[in-house]
Design a protein around this motif. Structure first.
Motif, PDB file in Angstrom:
ATOM      1  N   HIS A  62       0.833  -1.210   0.000  1.00  0.00           N
ATOM      2  CA  HIS A  62       0.000   0.000   0.000  1.00  0.00           C
ATOM      3  C   HIS A  62       0.867   1.259   0.000  1.00  0.00           C
ATOM      4  CE1 HIS A  62      -4.122  -1.637   0.599  1.00  0.00           C
ATOM      5  NE2 HIS A  62      -3.454  -2.679   1.064  1.00  0.00           N
ATOM      6  N   ARG A  63       2.007   1.188   0.662  1.00  0.00           N
ATOM      7  CA  ARG A  63       2.897   2.358   0.662  1.00  0.00           C
ATOM      8  C   ARG A  63       3.461   2.612  -0.740  1.00  0.00           C
ATOM      9  NH1 ARG A  63       5.173   5.948   3.857  1.00  0.00           N
ATOM     10  NH2 ARG A  63       7.324   6.621   3.561  1.00  0.00           N
ATOM     11  N   ALA A  64       3.725   1.549  -1.478  1.00  0.00           N
ATOM     12  CA  ALA A  64       4.199   1.713  -2.856  1.00  0.00           C
ATOM     13  C   ALA A  64       3.178   2.491  -3.675  1.00  0.00           C
ATOM     14  CB  ALA A  64       4.469   0.355  -3.486  1.00  0.00           C
ATOM     15  N   ALA A  65       1.888   2.187  -3.494  1.00  0.00           N
ATOM     16  CA  ALA A  65       0.842   2.916  -4.215  1.00  0.00           C
ATOM     17  C   ALA A  65       0.816   4.384  -3.783  1.00  0.00           C
ATOM     18  CB  ALA A  65      -0.509   2.260  -3.969  1.00  0.00           C
ATOM     19  N   TYR A  66       0.933   4.615  -2.491  1.00  0.00           N
ATOM     20  CA  TYR A  66       0.916   5.994  -1.982  1.00  0.00           C
ATOM     21  C   TYR A  66       2.074   6.804  -2.551  1.00  0.00           C
ATOM     22  CZ  TYR A  66       1.957   9.797   1.244  1.00  0.00           C
ATOM     23  OH  TYR A  66       2.269  11.018   1.782  1.00  0.00           O
ATOM     24  N   LEU A  67       3.281   6.226  -2.532  1.00  0.00           N
ATOM     25  CA  LEU A  67       4.450   6.950  -3.021  1.00  0.00           C
ATOM     26  C   LEU A  67       4.381   7.168  -4.529  1.00  0.00           C
ATOM     27  CD1 LEU A  67       7.236   5.223  -0.886  1.00  0.00           C
ATOM     28  CD2 LEU A  67       6.269   7.509  -0.568  1.00  0.00           C
ATOM     29  N   ALA A  68       3.808   6.196  -5.249  1.00  0.00           N
ATOM     30  CA  ALA A  68       3.672   6.354  -6.701  1.00  0.00           C
ATOM     31  C   ALA A  68       2.729   7.503  -7.032  1.00  0.00           C
ATOM     32  CB  ALA A  68       3.170   5.057  -7.327  1.00  0.00           C
TER      33      ALA A  68
END
Length: 695
Positions: free
Chosen positions: A279-285
């Motif tokens: 989920h953090r990968a999606a947020y940072l993207a």
């Protein structure tokens, strides 16, 4: 001299021009009014279809302001036990979906859909402040007059209006009534009433027999643990792939946390570290303009994580790269035109030659050590750090190895390493450790642009050189590097500390301490494997593993079957498989049979094939739900979860007390193998079976 009639003609032309402009404006107004009339009719139709939801506890908010806009509005927001649904009604015809694009006739309307996805993203951020996970906020485009139509574009569900109620209620009850009130208050604050519109109370659409709410809901103090239990109930019976993307309320806040440099998320098994990373990968993207790299040690895990990510954020799949470290390194070397050749069989022969050249009097031949011990020393300690001089090795602390080596033994190890390295060069070979070092050096010579952030899962399993390679992509920029892992789950010999890589966390560490995955019985059983295990964490501290503050679920006691022989073991394994498949909510795809070695996994697949049981090797598993038992090694199962785990062909001595007298090499190997068992056991969510033999 003025010609007669000139001024009158000019005035006539001016008036006709005004008349033409008024007619044009009138035509535009007529067309716009027509569009609004269509919108009014279709939105009223959507409200009519959704109205029955109010009779079962849902709240419907119509015509709320689009945050950040003076005039744009949101057609409908549904808040209830199944979560939050932001609904936009479209009177579109001839709708078609091609890949990740959606068309209305010949017109590409994907950007219209993406605007709704952005709206949901903003709502997720607002609701994360009260602990609502992003997975509980949904975007829906309702197609007027349509039924039995469902597409998924840019994380938005495109559905016929006739199917809306079923789409919402199929998620079942996930939020308690008190939690719904809290979420409703936050939604109404984030999506305010449009100026001049009806009062907030009138914004609630209900069928006539149901009385409207008289008061706005007040924020309710709500226990995150209670919310987690509510959410758990909604996903426990779903396929295990849906469970693996489950995010609890406290984790939802962590996903969007900002760090002013490299950061680390750690915690014991089952505390949700990997799903936070996804989920953090999606947020940072979404937050940046560059790409996000999500790296793992296990080469088969990236495709599984990519599948889970696509389930959560399909519109971002082209912005996040899921790769194994070796895959990334080889790709980089090929792009840079740097030659290398890996042949594991020939590399083994090179080590054979170097080992056979050692004399019988060498300290490396001592009975308390094994050849494998020294192979691991070279692979993980020397080459894993990229050491090039003996003096570097002579003074090394050798984090992760528990037996101290005097200087003369270290010299003998270095000589073995040098002989092996010569053998590789003579054969024109590089081993996998060399591939990583070549890639690291290539980036030092010419950095690679394009990545805003790097997330490293199971960071404790990487080598010093691997972490240095990945760190060089983003340096110490804010939110650049996120390391995820648990030192207790280290299953490879050797180790490193972040200080060796030049990484300082400076307090940017977060510990997850609530276990939602395992039952208390499974966790207690698994912890016996590492009860006395002491290790040096990558932060350089001696420890015995992070504590778990709460375990949210209970279940049956794990079963240990001590087999009298191979036939007895296999029969008991098949009987256990038959037993768990009778459980409600458990399918073949929810079961994992795990082993220590690949040959043991092959044996299990042979038994299943003979019994007519469908299976899939973890080497081929892609993260999609399958109606087949998953079989593979514990190492390949790292990062995965199963409702039921069967650990097959476990050495009986690993469950027994440690021998009183044992060599240093054997003691270290036993600790690693028991950690591996711990990892395998904690892959189990609901039930655990362990089949042992006499060895």
């Amino acid at each position: 001299m003025t010609i007669a009639g000139t001024s009158a003609g000019a005035e006539a032309r001016r008036l006709r021009s005004r008349a033409d402009e008024h007619r044009r404006q009138a035509d535009e107004a007529e067309q716009q009014a027509g569009r609004y009339e269509i919108a009014e009719r279709t939105e009223a139709e959507t409200a009519r279809f959704l109205a029955p939801l109010a009779g079962i506890g849902y709240h419907l908010l119509a015509d709320r302001r689009w945050p950040g806009s003076k005039h744009a509005q949101v057609d409908m927001i549904v808040v209830g036990s199944a979560g939050v649904f932001i609904v936009d009604t479209k009177a579109w015809r001839e709708v078609s979906v091609h890949g990740d694009r959606i068309h209305r006739g010949q017109e590409d309307v994907t950007d219209d859909i993406a605007r709704l996805a952005d709206l949901v993203y903003g709502a997720e951020a607002a609701l994360a402040e009260i602990g609502l996970p992003p997975g509980e906020v949904h975007a829906v485009v309702a197609l007027a007059d349509q039924r039995r139509m469902h597409a998924h574009v840019a994380s938005v569900d495109v559905i016929g209006v006739h199917d809306l109620v079923g789409h919402i209620t199929k998620r079942n009850a996930r939020l308690s009534p008190a939690r719904v009130d809290q979420v409703l208050a936050a939604v109404m604050a984030h999506f305010p009433v449009i100026d001049g519109a009806q009062s907030p109370e009138q914004q609630l659409i209900v069928p006539e027999p149901v009385l409207p709410r008289q008061d706005l809901p007040r924020p309710v103090e709500f226990d995150d643990a209670e919310l987690a239990r509510q959410l758990l109930d909604g996903v426990l019976e779903a396929p295990i792939e849906e469970w693996m993307a489950f995010l609890d309320p406290s984790q939802a806040k962590l996903v969007r946390r900002n760090f002013n440099g490299p950061a680390r998320l750690r915690g014991a098994a089952g505390t949700g570290k990997t799903v936070v990373g996804i989920h953090r990968a999606a947020y940072l993207a979404r937050a940046g303009t560059g790409r996000v790299l999500f790296a793992t040690y296990i080469g088969t895990l990236p495709k599984v994580l990519a599948s889970l990510f696509e389930r959560h954020a399909p519109e971002l799949v082209d912005r996040v790269d899921f790769v194994g470290v070796h895959q990334f390194a080889t790709r980089l070397l090929k792009q840079r035109g740097i030659r290398f050749r890996v042949d594991e069989r020939e590399a083994r022969l090179a080590f054979d030659d170097a080992w056979n050249a050692i004399g019988a009097s060498s300290p490396l031949r001592a009975a308390r050590f094994t050849r494998r011990y020294w192979e691991d020393e070279i692979k993980h300690v020397i080459k894993g750090r990229g050491l090039t001089r003996f003096d570097q090795y002579a003074d090394l602390a050798r984090v992760g190895r528990k037996h101290g080596l005097p200087i003369e033994v270290r010299q003998a190890v270095w000589d073995l390493h040098a002989a092996y390295d010569r053998g590789l060069r003579e054969r024109g070979l590089t081993d996998w450790e060399d591939v990583v070092l070549l890639a690291r050096d290539a980036l030092r010579e010419r950095p690679l642009a394009g990545y805003d952030a790097v997330i490293v899962d199971e960071a404790q399993d990487l080598s010093c050189a691997m972490v240095s390679l990945l760190h060089s992509l983003v340096g110490d920029r804010p939110d650049g590097l996120t390391l995820i892992g648990d030192g207790q789950q280290t299953i490879y010999p050797g180790g490193y500390t972040l200080g060796e890589v030049g990484i300082s966390l400076a307090g940017r560490g977060v510990v997850l301490d609530v276990n939602h995955r395992n039952t208390a019985q499974i966790l207690d059983f698994a912890k016996q494997m590492v009860a006395d295990d002491q290790f040096v964490d990558i932060e350089g501290l001696d420890g015995a593993g992070d504590a778990v503050s709460a375990v949210t679920r209970n279940g049956p006691t794990p079963v240990v079957h001590r087999a009298a022989g191979r036939a007895d073991h296999d029969a008991a394994m098949l009987a256990r498989l038959t037993e768990v498949l009778r459980l409600v909510g458990t399918s073949r795809g929810d079961v994992g049979i795990l082993t220590a070695t690949n040959p043991q996994a092959d044996d299990v697949m042979t038994v299943l094939r003979a019994a007519g049981v469908p299976f899939v090797s973890l080497k081929d598993y892609s993260g999609k739900a399958v109606d087949a038992v998953k079989v593979g090694t514990v190492k390949r199962a790292k990062g995965l979860e199963f409702k039921q785990v069967l650990l097959a062909h476990v050495r009986g001595r690993l469950l027994a007390d440690a021998p009183v007298s044992v060599s240093e090499a054997d003691r270290e190997r036993r600790e690693l193998e028991r950690r591996e068992l711990y990892v395998g056991m904690t892959r189990a969510r609901d039930g655990l079976w362990v089949g042992t033999n006499a060895r």
